[in-house]
Design a protein around this motif. Structure first.
Motif, PDB file in Angstrom:
ATOM      1  N   ALA A 133       2.866   6.588   0.741  1.00 29.82           N
ATOM      2  CA  ALA A 133       2.304   5.066   0.609  1.00 29.82           C
ATOM      3  C   ALA A 133       3.464   4.063   0.083  1.00 29.82           C
ATOM      4  O   ALA A 133       3.625   2.958   0.566  1.00 29.82           O
ATOM      5  CB  ALA A 133       1.415   5.190  -0.623  1.00 29.82           C
ATOM      6  N   ASN A 140      -4.886   4.243   5.402  1.00 31.78           N
ATOM      7  CA  ASN A 140      -5.971   3.509   4.428  1.00 31.78           C
ATOM      8  C   ASN A 140      -6.033   3.878   2.790  1.00 31.78           C
ATOM      9  O   ASN A 140      -6.256   3.215   2.164  1.00 31.78           O
ATOM     10  CB  ASN A 140      -7.417   3.584   5.131  1.00 31.78           C
ATOM     11  N   ALA A 162      -1.640   1.226   1.557  1.00 36.47           N
ATOM     12  CA  ALA A 162      -2.610   2.190   1.321  1.00 36.47           C
ATOM     13  C   ALA A 162      -3.366   1.932  -0.130  1.00 36.47           C
ATOM     14  O   ALA A 162      -2.775   1.326  -0.924  1.00 36.47           O
ATOM     15  CB  ALA A 162      -2.203   3.347   1.327  1.00 36.47           C
TER      16      ALA A 162
END
Length: 243
Positions: A133, A140, A162
């Protein structure tokens, strides 16, 4: 469930991961990257990915050590883990390679919906998905389960694409409250969409059935049950832009 071992380049090493899906389900499914704990791509890690994938996801168990290496635990696991943790740039290359391989291999087989991608990591793997991330990966949702929260490369404003969910034990000695506080400050500073949930009294590795290191890492069935349900809800909400 089909389990296919996949060789791929992961930074400076040759990774060997496992692509997992229910071959009886037709159509394309969302993709779920599963990063295992410090023991590597074990049979337990693959079984956990099978359970999480079910009929809903195509899952990929990523390899952080190269060659699909596994070990029984410390001191080997500590040495292998620290070798990765001390080089965050290399570690990010490896976890991003796992994500890219999952997408490529699922698309190749016509089973993956690459517009919907999530990553879940356990312990050491939790730290790896947080680094995914922080690196700005196109994913997502990222879920860190009783993970390694520290980093030498904290995210800056706008880095994280994300939605991030950290699920933790309030008495986890591996990543104490100071680490959770630092992660909160980092996520706020980065402007991330994030959530954190602490299970009161739980220790490290409470969501992994095989875990038992008295007073350090202990499986807890109720917490594990809730964890798997909540992470799936979070991922689905991220896919549906409800976070």
């Amino acid at each position: 469930m089909t389990v296919e071992r996949i060789d791929y380049q992961a930074g400076s090493v040759k990774g060997k991961g496992a692509l997992v899906w229910n071959e009886k389900v037709s159509g394309k499914r969302p993709l779920l990257l599963v990063m295992p704990n410090w023991l590597g791509v074990t049979e337990n890690a693959i079984r956990r990915a099978q359970k999480m994938a079910g009929d809903k996801y195509v899952a990929f168990v990523g390899c952080m050590y190269g060659e699909g290496k596994t070990c029984e635990g410390p001191p080997t696991s500590q040495e292998w883990m620290m070798a990765v943790r001390t080089d965050r740039v290399e570690g990010r290359k490896r976890v991003n390679a796992a994500l890219a391989t999952m997408v490529t291999e699922a698309n190749k087989r016509g089973i993956g919906d690459s517009s919907k991608k999530a990553a879940v990591g356990f312990c050491f793997g939790g730290g790896n998905v947080l680094e995914l991330a922080r690196s700005g990966a196109d994913v997502n949702a990222v879920v860190c389960l009783h993970g390694d929260l520290q980093t030498t490369m904290p995210a800056k404003q706008g880095d994280i694409k994300a939605a991030v969910f950290a699920i933790h034990g309030s008495k986890d000695p591996v990543a104490p409250k100071a680490d959770r506080d630092a992660l909160e400050a980092e996520m706020d500073g980065a402007g991330a969409t994030w959530q954190m949930l602490d299970f009161g009294g739980r220790l490290h590795s409470f969501a992994e059935e095989e875990t038992m290191m008295k007073g350090i890492a202990e499986y807890n069935a109720p917490a594990a049950h809730q964890t798997y349900r909540m992470l799936d809800d979070f991922i689905q909400d991220a896919f549906n832009k409800k976070l």
